[in-house]
Every structure is written in structure tokens, then in C-alpha cells.
Write an enzyme that holds these catalytic residues in place. Sequence first.
Site, PDB file in Angstrom:
ATOM      1  N   PHE A   1       2.047  -8.580   0.320  1.00  0.00           N
ATOM      2  CA  PHE A   1       2.062  -7.528   1.330  1.00  0.00           C
ATOM      3  C   PHE A   1       0.974  -6.515   1.006  1.00  0.00           C
ATOM      4  CE2 PHE A   1       5.093  -5.555   4.482  1.00  0.00           C
ATOM      5  CZ  PHE A   1       5.329  -6.726   5.162  1.00  0.00           C
TER       6      PHE A   1
ATOM      7  N   GLN B   1       3.404   7.776   9.232  1.00  0.00           N
ATOM      8  CA  GLN B   1       2.696   6.506   9.135  1.00  0.00           C
ATOM      9  C   GLN B   1       2.575   5.839  10.501  1.00  0.00           C
ATOM     10  OE1 GLN B   1       4.387   2.765   7.139  1.00  0.00           O
ATOM     11  NE2 GLN B   1       2.719   3.359   5.780  1.00  0.00           N
TER      12      GLN B   1
ATOM     13  N   HIS C   1       1.824   2.442  11.899  1.00  0.00           N
ATOM     14  CA  HIS C   1       1.703   1.048  11.494  1.00  0.00           C
ATOM     15  C   HIS C   1       0.518   0.469  12.247  1.00  0.00           C
ATOM     16  CE1 HIS C   1       2.620  -3.155  10.752  1.00  0.00           C
ATOM     17  NE2 HIS C   1       3.551  -2.791   9.902  1.00  0.00           N
TER      18      HIS C   1
ATOM     19  N   LEU D   1       6.878  -3.442  16.841  1.00  0.00           N
ATOM     20  CA  LEU D   1       6.226  -3.820  15.595  1.00  0.00           C
ATOM     21  C   LEU D   1       5.811  -5.292  15.528  1.00  0.00           C
ATOM     22  CD1 LEU D   1       5.551  -2.502  12.903  1.00  0.00           C
ATOM     23  CD2 LEU D   1       7.686  -3.412  12.026  1.00  0.00           C
TER      24      LEU D   1
ATOM     25  N   GLU E   1       3.719  -6.904   9.117  1.00  0.00           N
ATOM     26  CA  GLU E   1       2.600  -7.027   8.201  1.00  0.00           C
ATOM     27  C   GLU E   1       2.554  -8.415   7.562  1.00  0.00           C
ATOM     28  OE1 GLU E   1       2.325  -3.476   5.904  1.00  0.00           O
ATOM     29  OE2 GLU E   1       1.168  -4.421   4.322  1.00  0.00           O
TER      30      GLU E   1
ATOM     31  N   ARG F   1      -1.484   0.613   4.815  1.00  0.00           N
ATOM     32  CA  ARG F   1      -1.374   0.708   6.269  1.00  0.00           C
ATOM     33  C   ARG F   1      -2.242   1.793   6.880  1.00  0.00           C
ATOM     34  NH1 ARG F   1       5.165  -0.176   6.824  1.00  0.00           N
ATOM     35  NH2 ARG F   1       5.095  -2.436   6.553  1.00  0.00           N
TER      36      ARG F   1
ATOM     37  N   HIS G   1       5.431   4.782  13.106  1.00  0.00           N
ATOM     38  CA  HIS G   1       6.336   3.835  12.478  1.00  0.00           C
ATOM     39  C   HIS G   1       7.299   4.482  11.495  1.00  0.00           C
ATOM     40  CE1 HIS G   1       7.685   0.026  10.956  1.00  0.00           C
ATOM     41  NE2 HIS G   1       7.176   0.212   9.760  1.00  0.00           N
TER      42      HIS G   1
ATOM     43  N   ARG H   1       3.384   5.187   2.874  1.00  0.00           N
ATOM     44  CA  ARG H   1       4.323   4.230   2.298  1.00  0.00           C
ATOM     45  C   ARG H   1       3.750   2.825   2.336  1.00  0.00           C
ATOM     46  NH1 ARG H   1       7.909   0.696   4.373  1.00  0.00           N
ATOM     47  NH2 ARG H   1       7.821   1.461   6.504  1.00  0.00           N
TER      48      ARG H   1
END
Lengths: 618, 250, 273
Positions: A121, A242, A244, A258, A261, A317, A383, A418
Site C-alpha cells: 500500500f 485527506q 483520497h 472511493l 488504493e 495519498r 476522505h 494518514r
Amino acid sequence: MSPVERHEFDVVVIGAGGAGLRAAIAAREAGKRVAIICKSLFGKAHTVMAEGGAAAAMGNVNSADNWQVHFRDTMRGGKFLNNWRMAELHAKEAPDRVWELETYGALFDRTPDGRISQRNFGGHEYPRLAHVGDRTGLELIRTLQQKIVSLQQDDGDDENLKVFAEVTVTRLLKDGDRIAGAFGYRRQTGEFLVFDAPAVVLATGGIGKSYKVTSNSWEYTGDGHALALAAGATLLNMEFVQFHPTGMVWPPSVKGILVTESVRGDGGVLRNTEGKRFMFEYIPDVFKDKYATSEEEGDRWYDDQANNRRPPELLPRDEVARAINSEVKAGRGTPHGGVFLDVSTRLPAAEITRRLPSMYHQFKELADVDITAEPMEVGPTAHYVMGGVEVDPDTAAATVPGLFAAGEVSGGMHGSNRLGGNSLSDLLVFGRRAGLGAASYLDSLAARPVVAEADVAEATTAALAPFDRAAGENPFALQGELQQTMHDLVGIIRTAEEMEQALDRLTDLRKRAAAAGAGGGRVFNPGWHVALDLVNLLLISECIARSALERQESRGGHTRDDFPAMSAEWRQENLICALPAPGTEVQLRRQPLPAMPRELLDLFDRDELAKYMTDEEL
Amino acid sequence: MGYQARFRVWRGDDTGGDLADFTVEVNEGEVVLDIVHRIQATQAPDLAVRWNCKAGKCGSCSAEINGRPRLLCMTRMSTFGESEVVTVTPLRTFPVVRDLVTDVSFNYVKAREMPAFAPPPGLAPGEYRMQQVDVERSQEFRKCIECFLCQNTCHVVRDHEENKEEFAGPRYFIRAAELDMHPLDARDDRREYAQAEQGLGLCNITKCCTEVCPEHIKITDNAIIPMKERVVDRRYDPLVWLGNKIGRRG
Amino acid sequence: MTSTRIPPASATPATAGRAAIAARTLRTDRWWLQPAVTFAVLFAFVVYSTVRAFSNAAYFVPAYDYISPFYSPCLAANCADGASHLGQPLGNLGIISPALLILIVPLGFRLTCYYYRKAYYRAFWLSPPACAVAEPHAKYSGETRFPLILQNLHRYFFYLGLVLNVILTYDAFIAFKGKDGGIGLGIGTLVLLGNATLLWLYSLSCHSCRHAVGGRLKHFSAHPVRYRLWTWVSRLNGHHMKFAWVSLIWVALADLYVSLVASGTLTDLRIVN
């Protein structure tokens, strides 16, 4: 005054997502009587939307992984603004929390030797995310939900661990400076409830509904943030929101939903309309030596991680979201205002449907796009909020005695940005700590705080107020205006001028919201609910805008066009929001970031630290 | 691009109600939930509808569209003709709260009756070892988003309120199958429970649960029928009994 | 058995009845079509097979050893000459057709089949006629009581059906008989071969078969061969409905063809000898 249903518990957990349920489990296992309050039905909380996985350095796929590496990744992802103690606890305890889920019945995907499989990730040095296809959040919530049931079965009834579904808390009640309980209403009946409880755990998630394009569901109206503020607690670094990088952009009705990722973790690449993998041009200096500089190297990395650097599609991100934003602004975006995310040319169709079943499903059913045959169109979507209730890392206690917060509603853990996968593990680690924190707070309590009847009466009047203004402005329209304002003026790229404009508009909206009305009755009346939620959204939006205006640098989830650089001086500052009294303006103050101890600093190269810290700190 | 669609939405509560007519704008790419929200935002702010994620992941917005149990957020308007009247009604099997919202607590009661996962004795957290092929069958059932469309469409309770006491419904048959097929679940009475307590025998496998499942879980073929066969193993099959005496257990 | 029963949560507000919607269904599609077609085809089959089973005539073509699948194996002394490949242990049944004894097996197999159950519960018993369409019955006890509890005997009919499949496959092979007693091939041979193939596909795709070969295991990883078999049968099982219909229609056509040739109405078209 309308009749009010009364309940007495030791701990009231507000929110039934991962953090709330884990807190409830911990508090119940510590022998406390616990109420779980869900804004929706039990098991529908926003945690179900998490797709990729839970980051935990178990080292199942790459044995070089350990908590120190995870800690480093987390700090880097958050641009060193994280509360170091939270990041440390998180990295150390995440594996135990994930393993524990297996004893509750969770079924993660497996490695060939039968352990929990882990996937790559963004921002994580090694494959680290425990996952179940791309529906890990669902597995987590269902597992915790079933564990709650199991605890109820052990008790023989649900008197000691009770779930209150479709209940919204509108106010925390205090006795002096301590928490004494909570006040709320039932959606199904419109009737009011009062919980007499010395400890309240906030686990209400985020604030996504402040924004027009968001991956968050309707519940995400910053309730916990607002409840904490109103109760006298403080919020930390609310400017860090954040975006995304990959949300759906077409059709309009699903804009923001969404796209996990994992698509990139499993080989998906980002291209602009010229067909170019543009991320190679957006590797920031602080990450220069950690990411591949050629497509060939990036492609080799999927099979051989020891000898190659990861592709820049897997940057944290905030970097990817800004890059996509720039590409679109430069005119290299798709007609619907996104870029292409392509996995169809990278993996065989069968492999795509096996690894990314719900993405396949989502695009097929909502956009009529077959992701095994054509690229997806994606763009940034609001997000997650890194900022939140200021808490003690070890006990999750807020600054108000009896108040605890865990999960997205709490602040500090993720710094300015994050990492994907760190949310699910955050929920488990700090959910449990909040439950335990509440339990030991109760043990130390000499006398039970008492709810003042006058406060209940006042909360009732406030909750019913929208019905007195039935002819007032439509709350749905106001919510829409608020979302547009935040999207346009306090979005992914910010300037002082726009944010000042936003604050003016918010002041205006706050006045109009105070006059917004609800028609109809109290039974399941969405107009009424929105009118009440709006108050929270406005308060939180103001915190975000004020903090964002104050912080004159760009870092993580906060990008200033007028202050594009990251500043080592600003890294030493936390921004704290407080509400001096109900109905007043939000106040902002600076507070020094706690200093990281030597042994943790030693985990980094001095050269790397020099990119973030001032000379004196070094 | 947009057009005006004719909608009929059931409005009322447990004391009665009726279909209300609306004419409402529809734009490209929209789903039924978008239209219900538009009605709510522009014509009837107190129209009750339950929803959360709007992405088919949470299973909140279950209702019936033109008489068929569906998720409002996963039913695209393009599946209807522009002149077609779209009728939206609440789930029939559960008591109505108001408008499109029903009281689905029946399902939570059944969930609480189902004995939980029993961890294997002697294995500490972190020591669990399971093979992918062994967890895959149960993983299919754990895809369930608890929209309760299967529970709603099942005629055993939809047409016979009196069966609700004895019948757990498809959602909890897949839970039983999930646990019976779980490689490390320590209980061995899942099938007896399914037969004696869940009312597995009431199911006459007419497969409506499978037809409505938005997660495409093969409820009937992969859970209910295997559970019926497993019950037969224990109760009605001497050959299997003999095989178990001679050979080793599967 | 230990089961944990917990009383319903008192926290849930008691809401009385369901939404008052008078219509039996609000479905706007042609939901009645599928049960109607199912009813028509199954009813036609039942009528045809009953007539043929009782007719006790025109089921064997000695020239090519064609035997109707309705009458094989023919175990009674009153069977047509040469039709009893497995002997005649049942003696003379007089006017009773030998088909009646043997048809119990395929009848039982199909009647208890998980697919056909769905089909006839919907089409014949209207329980329910289609999804989300109210059924007309006041009471419902499913498969919990006699006689429907006997549906659990499906696997025994499956085992017996396998024996019958072997015999019908044998029938197909002996039908490779030429006029002069040597090897030959006619349309009838192909019809019987097709019949045997489809019956195997129908039987092997059966849910009981899927359970027996591997479905009943808890740990596939410990039984790799049975797991492989299970994946194959699972793949076939996905087409069980299709095989059920095609094999049903084919078996009737096979019988019809043999009867037409046996009665002299039709001359078997020969491809080889």
C-alpha cells in the site's frame, strides 16, 4: 417537556464503527456496563467502506518488517507532525489487535503457509495490510459486531452491553467539569433519551459531509468533533483533511465514491490523457531516494522488492491527490475532470476480479465500466480528517474528565496525512485503549456524576427548535451551500483570500442555519435530522477553515498556494480549536508539538530528519 | 439530457398509507436513491428513507422497486423507460416505521440467537493457520452486507408472519454454513442447530434469496443446500455413517 | 444442544404492522411467464410418460437392440423378447408394465432434485409462484413434515440413478448393432448415446453428488483429490438446471423415437450398416 427515556450505564460509546465497537468490547471485558449508540443500524457504520486492509507489521509476507519500520513509515507519511507516542503505540500493538480478530472469527486472506496475507500500500515499505479481497472494512465491522453478540451471549442477555441503533446524540451532559451522560433522539420515533454515564467514548468518525465531493456517507457530519467542542474539549490540527486521490468522477451521482488504493498496490497505474504515467514527475524531494525513477524499475518492484524501488503511484495519498489535481488543471485530465487509473493492461481479467471484486462490481453496476477491459476515471475526493479531538495517547482521554475519543474523531495519530491501511489498525489499537481508559477512569471515580435536569430540558428545547421554524429555510439547501463553499474555498489547494471568503460565508450560513426549519412530525424525519446535523457541520467547517488559514505552510493534507513550502518552524506547532461558550466563535491557539524521545529519533537518518526539523531540534 | 420521471412512493406508517405521486427530474447516470433524495430535497423534506454509503456496501437502502426487492442505490434509472412509472415501496416482510423505512429488528434478534464463533482451544492469537482454499467458502458468505433483502423476499416469512418465530431466514443460514465450514470453529453442532433451531426444513429452496442478493452470494446452492445435505449426513444417511466408522472423518 | 436464546432488545420500539399495500405484488414484469412455461412442459412430460409407461408396447427394436430408456432395464418375464439384458428376476407381471417398476428411480431422483423442487413448488404449488409474489396458502410448513420431509432421501435416488445410468450407457453401447449382427450406427444409436450422456451430466451435476465428492469436507486442503473433484462437480452444478431440462426432454424424445421405430411408423436412418 416531552417524556424522556432514561438509561443508566457505566460507559456510553457513541459510534458503532470499528473504534466504537472495539472500545465497547474492551470496556465490557473490563466488567463495565456499556451502551453502544449507532447513528445508523448496527453494522452499517462507515468502517464497512474501508477496502484495502489493516496495516500491522506482522512480517508474514516480508519478514524484515517490524514495528520500527511501521513507525517510521507512519511518521514519514504524516510529515513528522504525528503525535509520536500514538504512532509508536499503534505500530507496536497493531499485530496483536489483528490477530485478536481471528479469535473473534475473522477470515483474512492467507499466505501459502496459512498465515494472514499482507498487501502493499502507498507509503508502506513492506507488504503490510491484512486484507480480505477489497472488503476488509466489512470483515472488520462484521467480526466486531459478532464479537459483541458473543459477549451478550456470555452474559445471557444484553442488559450489560446494549446496542441502541438509529440513535443520534445531540449533546454531552456534564456535572461540573466532568462528563455525566449524553442526550439524544431516536430516529425511528423522534423520542428523546438520556444516558446517565460517567464515561463517554466518542467514536463518531469524520467530517466528510462538509465537502461536496466525498467518499463519506451521510452520517459523517462531525458529530463527535462538535460534541467534544461543545463539552469543552479541544480539537487538534483540523486543517488536515485527506483528499483520497482516487474517487469515482463519473457519473455525477456517484462522484466521490472511493476507488481503493489496492488498485495501485496491485499494479494499477495512473495516466493522463496523453497516455503518460505522470506520477514520475511528482516525486517530492523528501521521497526522492525511495521511489523508482523509471517505469521499468517500478514494474520490477512488484516481483522483486529487495532490489527495486516502488513506483510513484504508491506515494502517500496527499502527493498523489495533488499530482492528479495539477494534471487536470494543466488540461491533461479526462472530459469528466479526472485521470485514468488503469489495471486492465496490467493484470489478467481473472486476477482483477479475484483481487478487486468489489471494485469490479462497483464500476460495472454504477458506471457501466468493465475495469478488466478499460481504465477507470478517477479524481480526488474528501476522505478522512487527520485532525480531531486532542487525546492522551495511552488512555485516549480528552481534556474533559470522563470523555474519551478513538478512531477518526481523535487527532494526532496520523499527523498531517494518514497512510492507507493505518486507519483500520488505528481503530483497533485506540478503540481498545479508549475502552480500557474509560474503565480505569470509572475505577478511580469516587462519586458518580449526576445529570442536571435543567440541562436535559435545555437540550430538549434545542433539539425541538427546528419544528418551531417550520417555515424556515430548507436545511438540505443550506447543507448543499456549505458543501459547495468548503469544496471551492477550503479544498485541496488553499489560499488566504479564499479561506477568508469561506469564513464570511460560514458566518452567514450559521445565521441562516439558526433559522432553518423542519416540517412534518418527529418520526424518522430526515429534514429535522439534517437541520440538527447542520449545526455540527458548520462548527467543524469553521474549525477547518480557521486552522487552515492560520497554518502558513504546505504539509500533508493541507496545501497552501500562497505558502507552498513545508516549514520546519511550523512543524513544531499544533493548532488547537476550542469553543469558549456555546454559540460563540471558535478560538484558535498554538501549542508546541511534544518532542520525540531519543530512541525513536535514532530510528531515522540525520539527513532525513534534517528535511523536516529545525537546526536547533537536531 | 435530463427528463421528468413519474414516481409513486409509498407514504404512511403503521396506521396506514398510500402511494403518493411525484414528477421529478432525472439526469444521466442516476440511481433510484438519487431520485428519492431529489424528492426529499425539493418536494417532501420529511420523506423517510434509510441510506448510508450510496455505494452498495452497507446494505441500508433496501426497498422494493416495481415490486422487486432491491437496493435503491444500486438500481440505475437507465433500467427503466422514460415513460415508465417507477413505484417504490418499503420492504413488505417487516413492520413499517414510516414511508420507506421498516423496522428490521427481527434480523438482529435472529443474529443474537445464533451461537457465535467458537475459538479453537489451545491456539493463541497469532497461531491460527488456515489455507486459502479452506477459508474461501466461508469468505463468500462473509461478503454479506446485511441488506436483509433475502430475509424480505423469502416467502416463508413474507407470506407467513407466524413462521417468524421458528425461521431464521437465508441470512442466518449462510451464517450457519459459514461457521460449519470455518476451518477452525470448535463447535460441531452447527447443522443440528440449523435443523432444530433455525428452521432449515422450512426452506423449500425456491431460490428467491439468491435472486435478490446484491452481493451475488449463491445462498441456495452454496449454503442452504450444503447445510441440508450436512443435516442428512447426520440424520438420514447410513452410508455416510458407515463410511465415517471405517474411514477417517473429513 | 446448547443454544443461547436472548430475548428481543427492549430498546427497539415496538412498531405494529407492515405497510398496508393491498396488491398481491407490484411487479410489473411478466413474472408469471416462467412458472407457466415450467408448468406446461412438466405437465406435458408427465402426461406423455404416464401414457408410455402404461402402454407396455413398442419399446424395443430387436434389429438394432434399441431399448427405450423408460423400459430399461426390463426385468420382468413379460418383457419383449431380447429386451432383458439383465435377466428377468421379477417373473411375469401380467398386464402390469415393466416400466412402472423401473421408472420409480428416475421419478424419485427428479422429484427430490433440488432444482425440480424449486421448479414445481413454484409452478404447481405456487409456493411462491414467483419471487415477491404472494402465495395463496394460509399455512406453510415447508419440508419439515411428511411427506415433504422425504425430500431428504434425494441422495439415495442419486445412488440408484447412477446404477441406472450405467445400464442406459450399456444400452447405448449395444445399440451399435448392425443389421447383420455386426457393428452398426443409426440415428437411434446417437439418440441413445445422447440420452446416456445427458443423464450423466444431470446426475453428476446434482447437489447431492457435489456434497458427496467433497462438499461435506471441512478442510479441502487435506483432501486435494476430492477438492479437485468438488471443483469439477461445482462447475457442472452451475448448469444443473440446464441439464435437468435438456435431459428430461431428451429422454422423452428418445423414448418417442424408439417407439416410432419399434411400431414401424418410422424407419431408423442408418449411417453405418
